[in-house]
Design a protein around this motif. Structure first.
Motif, PDB file in Angstrom:
ATOM      1  N   GLU A 153      -1.248  -6.459   7.985  1.00 22.98           N
ATOM      2  CA  GLU A 153      -2.555  -6.905   7.738  1.00 22.98           C
ATOM      3  C   GLU A 153      -2.809  -7.577   6.491  1.00 22.98           C
ATOM      4  O   GLU A 153      -2.167  -7.188   5.459  1.00 22.98           O
ATOM      5  CB  GLU A 153      -3.704  -5.641   7.644  1.00 22.98           C
ATOM      6  N   ASN A 206     -14.279   2.932   7.047  1.00 23.45           N
ATOM      7  CA  ASN A 206     -13.641   2.530   6.023  1.00 23.45           C
ATOM      8  C   ASN A 206     -13.154   1.111   5.887  1.00 23.45           C
ATOM      9  O   ASN A 206     -12.654   0.302   4.850  1.00 23.45           O
ATOM     10  CB  ASN A 206     -12.744   3.363   5.243  1.00 23.45           C
ATOM     11  N   LYS A 207     -12.645   0.302   7.076  1.00 27.84           N
ATOM     12  CA  LYS A 207     -12.258  -1.072   7.135  1.00 27.84           C
ATOM     13  C   LYS A 207     -10.730  -0.890   6.305  1.00 27.84           C
ATOM     14  O   LYS A 207     -10.595  -2.201   5.739  1.00 27.84           O
ATOM     15  CB  LYS A 207     -13.162  -2.078   6.829  1.00 27.84           C
ATOM     16  N   GLN A 208      -9.931   0.088   6.007  1.00 23.74           N
ATOM     17  CA  GLN A 208      -8.787   0.133   5.304  1.00 23.74           C
ATOM     18  C   GLN A 208      -7.653   0.392   6.103  1.00 23.74           C
ATOM     19  O   GLN A 208      -7.802   1.066   7.345  1.00 23.74           O
ATOM     20  CB  GLN A 208      -9.139   1.085   4.302  1.00 23.74           C
ATOM     21  N   SER A 227     -10.965   0.788  12.597  1.00 27.17           N
ATOM     22  CA  SER A 227     -11.250   1.454  11.364  1.00 27.17           C
ATOM     23  C   SER A 227     -12.615   0.895  10.856  1.00 27.17           C
ATOM     24  O   SER A 227     -12.774   0.375  10.018  1.00 27.17           O
ATOM     25  CB  SER A 227     -10.185   1.347  10.358  1.00 27.17           C
ATOM     26  N   LYS A 282      -8.954  -9.295   6.949  1.00 29.35           N
ATOM     27  CA  LYS A 282      -8.804  -8.267   7.804  1.00 29.35           C
ATOM     28  C   LYS A 282      -9.160  -8.864   9.291  1.00 29.35           C
ATOM     29  O   LYS A 282     -10.042  -9.335   9.558  1.00 29.35           O
ATOM     30  CB  LYS A 282      -9.517  -7.097   7.653  1.00 29.35           C
ATOM     31  N   SER A 333       0.835  -1.200   0.011  1.00 29.66           N
ATOM     32  CA  SER A 333       0.079  -0.076   0.004  1.00 29.66           C
ATOM     33  C   SER A 333       0.892   1.470  -0.048  1.00 29.66           C
ATOM     34  O   SER A 333       1.426   1.587   0.697  1.00 29.66           O
ATOM     35  CB  SER A 333      -0.834   0.058   1.191  1.00 29.66           C
ATOM     36  N   GLU A 352      -7.148   7.395   7.422  1.00 24.68           N
ATOM     37  CA  GLU A 352      -6.829   8.084   6.357  1.00 24.68           C
ATOM     38  C   GLU A 352      -5.296   8.786   6.337  1.00 24.68           C
ATOM     39  O   GLU A 352      -4.740   9.642   7.187  1.00 24.68           O
ATOM     40  CB  GLU A 352      -7.793   9.387   6.243  1.00 24.68           C
ATOM     41  N   LEU A 384      -5.111  -8.084   3.533  1.00 24.86           N
ATOM     42  CA  LEU A 384      -6.339  -7.218   2.966  1.00 24.86           C
ATOM     43  C   LEU A 384      -7.449  -8.042   2.638  1.00 24.86           C
ATOM     44  O   LEU A 384      -8.521  -7.714   2.343  1.00 24.86           O
ATOM     45  CB  LEU A 384      -5.767  -6.556   1.737  1.00 24.86           C
TER      46      LEU A 384
END
Length: 225
Positions: free
Chosen positions: A33, A49-51, A46, A38, A11, A64, A35
């Protein structure tokens, strides 16, 4: 103060946060993590947005990547990332948002489309680079002689864009049309804190090919449902 970073190696958004932490000299625990599977911790910190990335500072999550970088800069004052001058600070935010809204979104659209739609997205991406190249004329970095906020946000262009071009068999950046941008890309990846914290280039095409196939399959499924 306990600092943890939830991330994933491919990422660029995670990398830009890592670069900020390294520039500041902040010790942190990195949690990798999956992806596609998760963790409950990531979903807990999070839930919207679970990101990744998620920065956990004394148990409080910040999400963010651009928000996280500003938080890091506001919390740890050494080695400033954003300018202290209000006007230059505002302009740094403008250009960072420009990279996100105009260039990244066009590249993302090209990555997850095909045919004419992809062609249009690539053309928009190329157009979006013209003001960036102009902004870099006579500069080593967006902020001058040292990397700053815009460089961190745009940093993925220097390492990830080539992977996207390879996967899609396209060309977005070339030295003839974007000499200042290409010089910046070379300068950026040579900065030790950046160079030492980049994902292995040879592992990236395989991951991004799989990501693209997954995204295209998802789009086809939505169109058919």
């Amino acid at each position: 103060m306990e600092v943890k970073l939830f991330g994933a190696w491919p990422s660029p958004f995670v990398c830009r946060v890592e670069w900020a932490l390294k520039i500041k000299g902040i010790k942190y625990e990195y949690i990798e993590e999956d992806l596609y599977n998760k963790s409950s911790s990531l979903l807990k910190y999070s839930p919207i947005n679970k990101q990744v990335p998620v920065l956990l500072h004394d148990g409080r999550p910040i999400i963010e990547s651009m928000v996280i970088i500003e938080y890091i800069d506001d919390t740890w004052k050494q080695n400033p990332i954003l300018p202290t001058d209000p006007y230059r600070r505002a302009m740094a935010r403008f250009w960072a948002q420009y990279v996100e809204d105009k260039f990244y979104e066009s590249v993302k659209r090209a990555f997850f489309t095909e045919g004419e739609e992809q062609k249009v997205a690539v053309e928009l991406a190329v157009e979006a680079l013209k003001p960036l190249d102009q902004e870099l004329k006579g500069k080593k970095f967006f902020g001058g002689e040292e990397i700053g906020f815009v460089d961190l946000v745009a940093g993925w262009i220097a390492h990830w864009l080539g992977v996207v071009e390879e996967v899609l068999c396209i060309k977005v950046v070339d030295p003839e049309n974007f000499p200042s941008l290409c010089a910046w890309m070379k300068n950026f990846v040579e900065v030790p804190v950046i160079k030492e914290n980049l994902p292995a280039r040879d592992q990236m095409p395989g991951f991004y090919r799989m990501l693209r196939q997954s995204g295209l399959a998802s789009c086809d499924g939505k169109q058919q449902s």
